[in-house]
Design a protein around this motif. Structure first.
Motif, PDB file in Angstrom:
ATOM      1  N   TRP A   4      76.691 -12.378 -31.778  1.00 39.21           N
ATOM      2  CA  TRP A   4      77.747 -11.489 -31.219  1.00 39.21           C
ATOM      3  C   TRP A   4      78.941 -11.370 -31.968  1.00 39.21           C
ATOM      4  O   TRP A   4      79.477 -10.402 -32.176  1.00 39.21           O
ATOM      5  CB  TRP A   4      78.243 -11.828 -29.988  1.00 39.21           C
ATOM      6  CG  TRP A   4      77.136 -12.211 -29.039  1.00 39.21           C
ATOM      7  CD1 TRP A   4      76.669 -13.528 -28.227  1.00 39.21           C
ATOM      8  CD2 TRP A   4      76.247 -11.369 -28.478  1.00 39.21           C
ATOM      9  NE1 TRP A   4      75.783 -13.132 -27.351  1.00 39.21           N
ATOM     10  CE2 TRP A   4      75.418 -11.851 -27.466  1.00 39.21           C
ATOM     11  CE3 TRP A   4      75.703  -9.955 -28.670  1.00 39.21           C
ATOM     12  CZ2 TRP A   4      74.397 -10.954 -26.885  1.00 39.21           C
ATOM     13  CZ3 TRP A   4      74.917  -9.258 -28.106  1.00 39.21           C
ATOM     14  CH2 TRP A   4      74.105  -9.950 -27.269  1.00 39.21           C
ATOM     15  N   ARG A  89      74.836 -13.729 -21.633  1.00 41.63           N
ATOM     16  CA  ARG A  89      75.083 -12.523 -20.812  1.00 41.63           C
ATOM     17  C   ARG A  89      76.506 -12.518 -20.054  1.00 41.63           C
ATOM     18  O   ARG A  89      76.774 -13.809 -19.856  1.00 41.63           O
ATOM     19  CB  ARG A  89      74.172 -12.151 -19.794  1.00 41.63           C
ATOM     20  CG  ARG A  89      73.894 -12.844 -18.357  1.00 41.63           C
ATOM     21  CD  ARG A  89      73.165 -12.282 -17.318  1.00 41.63           C
ATOM     22  NE  ARG A  89      73.790 -11.080 -16.945  1.00 41.63           N
ATOM     23  CZ  ARG A  89      73.159  -9.767 -16.939  1.00 41.63           C
ATOM     24  NH1 ARG A  89      72.101  -9.617 -17.306  1.00 41.63           N
ATOM     25  NH2 ARG A  89      73.917  -8.793 -16.567  1.00 41.63           N
ATOM     26  N   VAL A  90      77.099 -11.274 -19.819  1.00 42.24           N
ATOM     27  CA  VAL A  90      78.414 -11.447 -19.055  1.00 42.24           C
ATOM     28  C   VAL A  90      77.833 -11.268 -17.531  1.00 42.24           C
ATOM     29  O   VAL A  90      77.118 -10.367 -17.274  1.00 42.24           O
ATOM     30  CB  VAL A  90      79.238 -10.268 -19.361  1.00 42.24           C
ATOM     31  CG1 VAL A  90      80.378  -9.952 -18.477  1.00 42.24           C
ATOM     32  CG2 VAL A  90      79.548 -10.310 -20.974  1.00 42.24           C
ATOM     33  N   LEU A 117      82.920  -4.667 -23.401  1.00 38.66           N
ATOM     34  CA  LEU A 117      81.893  -5.587 -23.193  1.00 38.66           C
ATOM     35  C   LEU A 117      80.506  -5.241 -23.630  1.00 38.66           C
ATOM     36  O   LEU A 117      79.657  -5.702 -24.222  1.00 38.66           O
ATOM     37  CB  LEU A 117      82.096  -6.423 -21.905  1.00 38.66           C
ATOM     38  CG  LEU A 117      83.331  -7.240 -21.828  1.00 38.66           C
ATOM     39  CD1 LEU A 117      83.321  -7.674 -20.263  1.00 38.66           C
ATOM     40  CD2 LEU A 117      83.337  -8.544 -22.868  1.00 38.66           C
ATOM     41  N   PHE A 121      78.170  -6.670 -26.226  1.00 39.47           N
ATOM     42  CA  PHE A 121      77.001  -7.332 -26.026  1.00 39.47           C
ATOM     43  C   PHE A 121      75.629  -6.311 -25.436  1.00 39.47           C
ATOM     44  O   PHE A 121      74.625  -6.791 -25.090  1.00 39.47           O
ATOM     45  CB  PHE A 121      77.443  -8.058 -24.595  1.00 39.47           C
ATOM     46  CG  PHE A 121      78.286  -9.255 -24.965  1.00 39.47           C
ATOM     47  CD1 PHE A 121      77.779 -10.219 -25.709  1.00 39.47           C
ATOM     48  CD2 PHE A 121      79.547  -9.346 -24.514  1.00 39.47           C
ATOM     49  CE1 PHE A 121      78.766 -11.450 -25.967  1.00 39.47           C
ATOM     50  CE2 PHE A 121      80.345 -10.170 -24.829  1.00 39.47           C
ATOM     51  CZ  PHE A 121      80.029 -11.370 -25.453  1.00 39.47           C
ATOM     52  N   GLY A 125      75.866  -7.306 -21.663  1.00 39.48           N
ATOM     53  CA  GLY A 125      77.116  -7.077 -21.055  1.00 39.48           C
ATOM     54  C   GLY A 125      77.268  -6.331 -19.915  1.00 39.48           C
ATOM     55  O   GLY A 125      78.387  -6.219 -19.298  1.00 39.48           O
TER      56      GLY A 125
END
Length: 152
Positions: A4, A89-90, A117, A121, A125
């Motif tokens: 990331w 992961r978000v 985000l 991601f 994301g």
């Protein structure tokens, strides 16, 4: 393991220093496979670039860009605690918008964080979210964002 940090470089984004807490808390806490960030204000170099209520002196587009900064500050807190590349992961974004009376565009404001985000991601994301209008935020900030992320 994801890279990331390289993705941030590709986007031309640099992680800032972790914002110093303004009260008795820490920027982020890990429990199990989750990291919870404290609410992050849109500090840039230790100062708020804008202040005031959205739908008042702060327009929605400006607040949207401030929500992006909040999300970046949350990523800095995560990186300092566990390393950004450990994010799987978000999970959830919670956004607070200091709202002038009658302002109902909170979801559009917090899209600044959510879209950022997604840029960082990708599919990892995609997240659940709350976007809440509030009367006031600390230090007169127009927005505040907190994240929950899954880590390995």
């Amino acid at each position: 393991m994801a890279d990331w940090k390289s993705r941030l470089v590709e986007l031309g984004v640099e992680l800032p220093a972790v914002a110093a807490p303004v009260a008795a808390y820490v920027p982020a806490v890990r429990t199990g496979d989750l990291v919870y960030t404290s609410g992050q204000l849109p500090f840039v170099d230790g100062a708020l670039p804008v202040s005031g209520k959205v739908g008042g002196p702060v327009d929605a587009d400006t607040a949207n860009s401030q929500a992006r900064i909040c999300a970046l500050n949350a990523l800095a807190a995560i990186d300092a605690l566990v390393g950004l590349d450990s994010v799987v992961r978000v999970v959830k974004v919670v956004g607070f918008v200091a709202s002038a009376e009658g302002f109902t565009g909170q979801p559009g404001v917090i899209n600044g964080a959510s879209e950022f985000l997604g840029e960082v991601f990708g599919d990892a994301g995609v997240h659940a979210r709350s976007a809440v209008g509030v009367a006031e935020l600390p230090l007169g900030a127009p927005v505040e964002v907190e994240l929950i992320v899954e880590v390995r």
